[in-house]
Motif scaffolding. Sequence first.
Motif, PDB file in Angstrom:
ATOM      1  N   GLU A  54      29.069 -14.966  -0.051  1.00 32.17           N
ATOM      2  CA  GLU A  54      29.288 -15.765  -1.261  1.00 32.17           C
ATOM      3  C   GLU A  54      30.737 -16.237  -1.367  1.00 32.17           C
ATOM      4  O   GLU A  54      30.997 -17.389  -1.732  1.00 32.17           O
ATOM      5  CB  GLU A  54      28.908 -14.957  -2.503  1.00 32.17           C
ATOM      6  N   ARG A  56      32.792 -16.743   1.116  1.00 32.22           N
ATOM      7  CA  ARG A  56      32.972 -17.786   2.133  1.00 32.22           C
ATOM      8  C   ARG A  56      32.405 -19.114   1.631  1.00 32.22           C
ATOM      9  O   ARG A  56      33.023 -20.173   1.777  1.00 32.22           O
ATOM     10  CB  ARG A  56      32.285 -17.374   3.434  1.00 32.22           C
ATOM     11  N   SER A  57      31.252 -19.066   1.003  1.00 30.91           N
ATOM     12  CA  SER A  57      30.631 -20.266   0.453  1.00 30.91           C
ATOM     13  C   SER A  57      31.506 -20.867  -0.652  1.00 30.91           C
ATOM     14  O   SER A  57      31.693 -22.089  -0.707  1.00 30.91           O
ATOM     15  CB  SER A  57      29.249 -19.923  -0.093  1.00 30.91           C
ATOM     16  N   GLN A  58      32.039 -20.032  -1.519  1.00 35.34           N
ATOM     17  CA  GLN A  58      32.919 -20.511  -2.581  1.00 35.34           C
ATOM     18  C   GLN A  58      34.177 -21.148  -1.995  1.00 35.34           C
ATOM     19  O   GLN A  58      34.671 -22.156  -2.503  1.00 35.34           O
ATOM     20  CB  GLN A  58      33.309 -19.365  -3.524  1.00 35.34           C
ATOM     21  N   GLY A  59      34.702 -20.561  -0.934  1.00 37.02           N
ATOM     22  CA  GLY A  59      35.882 -21.123  -0.270  1.00 37.02           C
ATOM     23  C   GLY A  59      35.603 -22.512   0.276  1.00 37.02           C
ATOM     24  O   GLY A  59      36.441 -23.415   0.165  1.00 37.02           O
ATOM     25  N   GLN A  60      34.424 -22.692   0.873  1.00 41.04           N
ATOM     26  CA  GLN A  60      34.067 -24.004   1.401  1.00 41.04           C
ATOM     27  C   GLN A  60      33.930 -25.018   0.270  1.00 41.04           C
ATOM     28  O   GLN A  60      34.374 -26.158   0.397  1.00 41.04           O
ATOM     29  CB  GLN A  60      32.764 -23.911   2.188  1.00 41.04           C
ATOM     30  N   ARG A  61      33.316 -24.585  -0.837  1.00 42.69           N
ATOM     31  CA  ARG A  61      33.192 -25.494  -1.987  1.00 42.69           C
ATOM     32  C   ARG A  61      34.566 -25.854  -2.541  1.00 42.69           C
ATOM     33  O   ARG A  61      34.804 -27.001  -2.920  1.00 42.69           O
ATOM     34  CB  ARG A  61      32.355 -24.837  -3.083  1.00 42.69           C
ATOM     35  N   TYR A  62      35.454 -24.890  -2.587  1.00 47.15           N
ATOM     36  CA  TYR A  62      36.816 -25.149  -3.072  1.00 47.15           C
ATOM     37  C   TYR A  62      37.525 -26.155  -2.171  1.00 47.15           C
ATOM     38  O   TYR A  62      38.191 -27.067  -2.659  1.00 47.15           O
ATOM     39  CB  TYR A  62      37.607 -23.842  -3.144  1.00 47.15           C
ATOM     40  N   ASP A  63      37.386 -25.974  -0.862  1.00 46.97           N
ATOM     41  CA  ASP A  63      38.015 -26.905   0.072  1.00 46.97           C
ATOM     42  C   ASP A  63      37.479 -28.327  -0.115  1.00 46.97           C
ATOM     43  O   ASP A  63      38.242 -29.296  -0.100  1.00 46.97           O
ATOM     44  CB  ASP A  63      37.796 -26.454   1.514  1.00 46.97           C
ATOM     45  N   MET A  64      36.159 -28.451  -0.290  1.00 50.15           N
ATOM     46  CA  MET A  64      35.565 -29.770  -0.502  1.00 50.15           C
ATOM     47  C   MET A  64      36.070 -30.378  -1.806  1.00 50.15           C
ATOM     48  O   MET A  64      36.383 -31.571  -1.863  1.00 50.15           O
ATOM     49  CB  MET A  64      34.037 -29.673  -0.512  1.00 50.15           C
ATOM     50  N   GLU A  67      39.631 -31.608  -1.449  1.00 49.70           N
ATOM     51  CA  GLU A  67      39.660 -32.866  -0.694  1.00 49.70           C
ATOM     52  C   GLU A  67      39.260 -34.034  -1.593  1.00 49.70           C
ATOM     53  O   GLU A  67      39.890 -35.099  -1.572  1.00 49.70           O
ATOM     54  CB  GLU A  67      38.714 -32.772   0.499  1.00 49.70           C
TER      55      GLU A  67
END
Length: 92
Positions: A54, A56-64, A67
Amino acid sequence: MDWTAVIAAAAAISGIVLGWLGRSRAIREDGAEDGELRASVEYIARGVDDLRVEIRSQGQRYDMLAERVTRVEESAKQAHRRIDRLEGRGDG
């Protein structure tokens, strides 16, 4: 035979038998407790793994999202330049 020796031998034998039975019962109880602890530790480990996924998923959403915010800021900056030119300031 002397009765004292017979009683002493019987007491020794019964002590050994009772000690052995108590030890085996304690081993079984310890085994059950160990099983419960292992199950609890495995449950906690699965929970931690789920949390890692979870996070890791939140980190990816934050990065998106970061951007997208950068793109919006760039777009707003360009829009302000166009507005300034239309108003005749000519700053950009």
